[in-house]
Enzyme design. Structure first.
Site, PDB file in Angstrom:
ATOM      1  N   ASN A  39       0.840  -1.196   0.000  1.00 15.62           N
ATOM      2  CA  ASN A  39       0.000   0.000   0.000  1.00 15.62           C
ATOM      3  C   ASN A  39       0.877   1.249   0.000  1.00 15.62           C
ATOM      4  O   ASN A  39       1.970   1.278   0.579  1.00 15.62           O
ATOM      5  CB  ASN A  39      -1.033   0.009   1.131  1.00 15.62           C
ATOM      6  CG  ASN A  39      -0.464  -0.251   2.515  1.00 15.62           C
ATOM      7  OD1 ASN A  39       0.601  -0.817   2.668  1.00 15.62           O
ATOM      8  ND2 ASN A  39      -1.209   0.157   3.529  1.00 15.62           N
ATOM      9  N   CYS A  58      -4.125   0.633  -2.495  1.00 17.64           N
ATOM     10  CA  CYS A  58      -3.990  -0.593  -1.710  1.00 17.64           C
ATOM     11  C   CYS A  58      -2.913  -1.509  -2.301  1.00 17.64           C
ATOM     12  O   CYS A  58      -2.616  -1.443  -3.503  1.00 17.64           O
ATOM     13  CB  CYS A  58      -5.300  -1.367  -1.695  1.00 17.64           C
ATOM     14  SG  CYS A  58      -6.624  -0.590  -0.767  1.00 17.64           S
ATOM     15  N   GLU A  86      -3.054  -4.683  -2.952  1.00 21.88           N
ATOM     16  CA  GLU A  86      -3.581  -5.590  -3.984  1.00 21.88           C
ATOM     17  C   GLU A  86      -3.628  -4.896  -5.345  1.00 21.88           C
ATOM     18  O   GLU A  86      -3.253  -5.460  -6.360  1.00 21.88           O
ATOM     19  CB  GLU A  86      -4.995  -6.053  -3.609  1.00 21.88           C
ATOM     20  CG  GLU A  86      -5.093  -6.800  -2.291  1.00 21.88           C
ATOM     21  CD  GLU A  86      -5.354  -5.889  -1.087  1.00 21.88           C
ATOM     22  OE1 GLU A  86      -4.781  -4.774  -1.033  1.00 21.88           O
ATOM     23  OE2 GLU A  86      -6.129  -6.303  -0.216  1.00 21.88           O
TER      24      GLU A  86
HETATM   25  N1  THU Z   1      -5.334  -1.295   2.518  1.00 20.27           N
HETATM   26  C1  THU Z   1      -4.787  -2.141   1.601  1.00 20.27           C
HETATM   27  O1  THU Z   1      -3.635  -1.988   1.189  1.00 20.27           O
HETATM   28  N2  THU Z   1      -5.560  -3.151   1.136  1.00 20.27           N
HETATM   29  C2  THU Z   1      -6.852  -3.369   1.499  1.00 20.27           C
HETATM   30  O2  THU Z   1      -7.509  -4.196   0.891  1.00 20.27           O
HETATM   31  C3  THU Z   1      -7.421  -2.625   2.628  1.00 20.27           C
HETATM   32  C4  THU Z   1      -6.685  -1.404   3.033  1.00 20.27           C
HETATM   33  C5  THU Z   1      -4.516  -0.174   3.010  1.00 20.27           C
HETATM   34  C6  THU Z   1      -4.969   1.189   2.568  1.00 20.27           C
HETATM   35  C7  THU Z   1      -4.387   2.066   3.642  1.00 20.27           C
HETATM   36  O3  THU Z   1      -3.057   2.391   3.289  1.00 20.27           O
HETATM   37  C8  THU Z   1      -4.354   1.184   4.870  1.00 20.27           C
HETATM   38  O4  THU Z   1      -4.526  -0.141   4.418  1.00 20.27           O
HETATM   39  C9  THU Z   1      -5.434   1.516   5.884  1.00 20.27           C
HETATM   40  O5  THU Z   1      -6.673   1.544   5.275  1.00 20.27           O
END
Ligand code: THU
Length: 135
Positions: free
Chosen positions: A42, A53, A55
């Site tokens: 992320n 994110c 993913e």
């Molecule tokens: N986040 C992800 O990287 N993947 C997800 O599917 C859920 C949330 C990250 C976004 C942000 O940087 C942190 O987690 C908190 O929301």
């Protein structure tokens, strides 16, 4: 590639997380049907909404390199230190998976460690999803 190795690569990707605002570190390792892995973390932003994110970072890296066929993704997340709980993909990331993956085939592996993980089909994570075949 086995699931443990994919999880290990997701844990590796998580080390690159850029998270000065939430401190919540996520890593993903996306496996193509041909056996290649694209890692993602992320990446946050002072303006918050541009945050990407882990993913989607992995998917966008892969698709931008010409990949279109995917078998599985491993996801790990949590605050600094080893993950203690499952980090499920957000709705936006599930929708991006839906765009490129067969929901009956694509495996979403959420992991706490290489030993402790859940393995679900995209269809279970996003029931009745709207995808390319809907149009
Ligand atoms: N986040 C992800 O990287 N993947 C997800 O599917 C859920 C949330 C990250 C976004 C942000 O940087 C942190 O987690 C908190 O929301």
């Amino acid at each position: 590639m086995d699931k443990k190795e994919l999880i290990r690569l997701a844990l590796e990707a998580r080390e690159m997380a850029y998270v000065p605002y939430s401190n919540y570190m996520v890593g993903a390792a996306l496996l193509t049907k041909a056996g290649k892995v694209y890692k993602g973390c992320n990446i946050e932003n002072a303006s918050y909404t541009p945050t990407n994110c882990a993913e989607r970072t992995a998917f966008f890296k892969a698709v931008s390199e010409g990949e279109r066929e995917f078998a599985a993704i491993a996801i790990v997340g949590g605050y600094a230190g080893a993950p203690t709980d499952y980090a499920y993909p957000c709705g936006v990331c599930r929708q991006v998976m839906m765009e490129f993956c067969d929901p009956k085939e694509f495996c979403v592996i959420t992991a706490v460690s290489e030993e402790e993980y859940l393995d679900k089909k995209l269809e279970e994570m996003l029931p009745h999803g709207f995808g390319p075949s809907s149009l």
